[in-house]
Write a protein that holds these residues in place. Structure first.
Motif, mmCIF file in Angstrom:
data_model
loop_
_atom_site.group_PDB
_atom_site.id
_atom_site.type_symbol
_atom_site.label_atom_id
_atom_site.label_comp_id
_atom_site.label_asym_id
_atom_site.label_seq_id
_atom_site.Cartn_x
_atom_site.Cartn_y
_atom_site.Cartn_z
ATOM 1 N N UNK A 132 114.527 -13.794 29.259
ATOM 2 C CA UNK A 132 115.757 -13.132 28.836
ATOM 3 C C UNK A 132 116.902 -14.130 28.740
ATOM 4 N N UNK A 133 116.982 -15.030 29.739
ATOM 5 C CA UNK A 133 118.039 -16.058 29.699
ATOM 6 C C UNK A 133 117.850 -16.983 28.501
ATOM 7 N N UNK A 134 116.579 -17.340 28.222
ATOM 8 C CA UNK A 134 116.297 -18.216 27.097
ATOM 9 C C UNK A 134 116.677 -17.541 25.766
ATOM 10 N N UNK A 135 116.327 -16.260 25.650
ATOM 11 C CA UNK A 135 116.648 -15.516 24.425
ATOM 12 C C UNK A 135 118.159 -15.387 24.247
ATOM 13 N N UNK A 136 118.869 -15.117 25.369
ATOM 14 C CA UNK A 136 120.322 -14.995 25.297
ATOM 15 C C UNK A 136 120.954 -16.325 24.912
ATOM 16 N N UNK A 137 120.452 -17.417 25.510
ATOM 17 C CA UNK A 137 120.968 -18.742 25.189
ATOM 18 C C UNK A 137 120.767 -19.071 23.709
ATOM 19 N N UNK A 138 119.573 -18.754 23.198
ATOM 20 C CA UNK A 138 119.293 -19.035 21.787
ATOM 21 C C UNK A 138 120.149 -18.179 20.870
ATOM 22 N N UNK A 139 120.364 -16.923 21.266
ATOM 23 C CA UNK A 139 121.190 -16.031 20.461
ATOM 24 C C UNK A 139 122.630 -16.530 20.405
ATOM 25 N N UNK A 140 123.137 -16.998 21.557
ATOM 26 C CA UNK A 140 124.505 -17.519 21.598
ATOM 27 C C UNK A 140 124.635 -18.785 20.767
ATOM 28 N N UNK A 141 123.620 -19.651 20.833
ATOM 29 C CA UNK A 141 123.688 -20.923 20.120
ATOM 30 C C UNK A 141 123.477 -20.752 18.618
ATOM 31 N N UNK A 142 122.395 -20.045 18.269
ATOM 32 C CA UNK A 142 122.039 -19.928 16.850
ATOM 33 C C UNK A 142 122.858 -18.875 16.121
ATOM 34 N N UNK A 143 123.333 -17.885 16.846
ATOM 35 C CA UNK A 143 124.077 -16.802 16.210
ATOM 36 C C UNK A 143 125.573 -16.958 16.328
ATOM 37 N N UNK A 144 126.109 -16.663 17.514
ATOM 38 C CA UNK A 144 127.558 -16.649 17.703
ATOM 39 C C UNK A 144 128.182 -18.030 17.524
ATOM 40 N N UNK A 145 127.572 -19.044 18.131
ATOM 41 C CA UNK A 145 128.159 -20.385 18.052
ATOM 42 C C UNK A 145 128.235 -20.885 16.607
ATOM 43 N N UNK A 146 127.165 -20.663 15.847
ATOM 44 C CA UNK A 146 127.157 -21.114 14.453
ATOM 45 C C UNK A 146 128.178 -20.338 13.618
#
Length: 339
Positions: free
Chosen positions: A137-151
């Protein structure tokens, strides 16, 4: 002499034996007396279960709704959960034998040592899974923040910086309109991420509105016909009950969407004997539950079971190939024992 030997065998048997005449116990051995003292229980309730007129999940077969306990019922070995005087629960195995028209024999025994060891092994596996699930779950959240919101934020930063070099008002207006639309989409991403982490409707409105919102959103995204039948009034339940029920609905429906090849499914929610009862049913492909539990595909199901058992509840899955799948969740509202 023969009767004397039979009487001695009856009295000294390690299993708890109850000789029943119609619905009353007319004789019980020493083990049965000790069991009744340590684990007080209602004999009529156990007899209902033994006769197949109830099950370990439901008080009567009318409420059982063709669950897997009814479908696979075996009077020679049926499960029981009894609670001792200190509130501790233990699993037992029961056996019911009809002797003649008016007389029957009820036998209750503790689970065998190998069964307990298997339970310990399963519990360790569940703990390992929960730890791994948290990391996933932490990995998925981290990826979502990086690939989605951050971009998305970075893209908006570039767009706003370019405004400094825009001299034409028409071009500037178009750029601002585009940035406004991007901000609106970004806000939607943030809201959706927050809902996935913890649905606000569950905290603000309660279980039924939260489930309705979830199913409505899934209908829009998947195109499935999701029929929700709440047979209870909209009221608040303990936080753990609402959260577990919501997550089981979420997991069960997504399993059907991904694997069952269905166009519709049914979710029912009711209150029975101090318990919240949830069923999620589809008429899809079905699967072999035991085989799924033995590999990584069954970890979601094991997680649901672990969540239910953590508050004294129970979750069961009944599935047959080409016949569909039914998930049944039974949670005590105020700490009642599931029997």
């Amino acid at each position: 002499m023969k009767m004397s030997i039979m009487k001695k065998v009856f009295e000294e048997a390690k299993d708890a034996l109850f000789l029943i005449e119609v619905t009353k116990c007319i004789k019980k051995n020493k083990a049965a007396s000790e069991l009744a003292e340590t684990y007080p229980f209602t004999l009529e309730k156990v007899l209902d279960i033994a006769k197949g007129e109830g099950c370990m999940l439901h008080s009567t077969m009318e409420k059982c709704l063709d669950c897997e306990v009814k479908a696979d019922w075996d009077q020679a070995a049926f499960p029981l959960i009894l609670e001792d005087l200190k509130g501790r629960q233990e699993q037992f195995s029961g056996s019911y034998t009809v002797i003649d028209l008016h007389t029957s024999l009820l036998s209750i025994r503790r689970l065998a040592v190998q069964d307990r060891l298997q339970q310990v092994i399963q519990n360790k596996r569940l703990i390992e899974y929960v730890n791994q699930a948290h990391e996933n779950e932490r990995r998925a959240l981290s990826q979502e923040l990086h690939d989605g919101l951050a971009q998305s934020i970075y893209s908006l930063m570039l767009e706003t910086r370019q405004l400094k070099w825009q001299d034409q008002s028409e071009v500037l207006s178009t750029k601002l309109q585009k940035i406004d639309e991007d901000f609106f989409a970004l806000l939607g991403e943030v809201k959706q991420l927050a809902i996935d982490l913890r649905p606000t409707a569950l905290d603000d409105l309660g279980l039924i509105p939260a489930v309705e919102t979830l199913l409505h959103r899934l209908t829009e995204t998947t195109g499935l016909a999701l029929h929700f039948i709440p047979m209870i009034e909209n009221k608040r339940f303990p936080d753990s009950v609402e959260t577990i029920t919501y997550r089981v609905v979420q997991e069960s429906v997504m399993n059907s969407v991904k694997h069952a090849a269905v166009e519709e499914l049914w979710v029912t929610l009711s209150e029975q004997n101090g318990h919240v009862v949830l069923t999620v049913r589809d008429h899809g492909k079905g699967f072999d539950f035991q085989k799924v539990k033995e590999n990584s595909q069954g970890l979601g199901l094991l997680n649901m079971q672990e969540r239910a058992e953590s508050i004294g509840g129970r979750l069961s899955v009944h599935s047959e190939k080409a016949e569909g799948t039914t998930v049944t969740l039974w949670l005590p509202i105020q700490g009642e024992v599931v029997q």
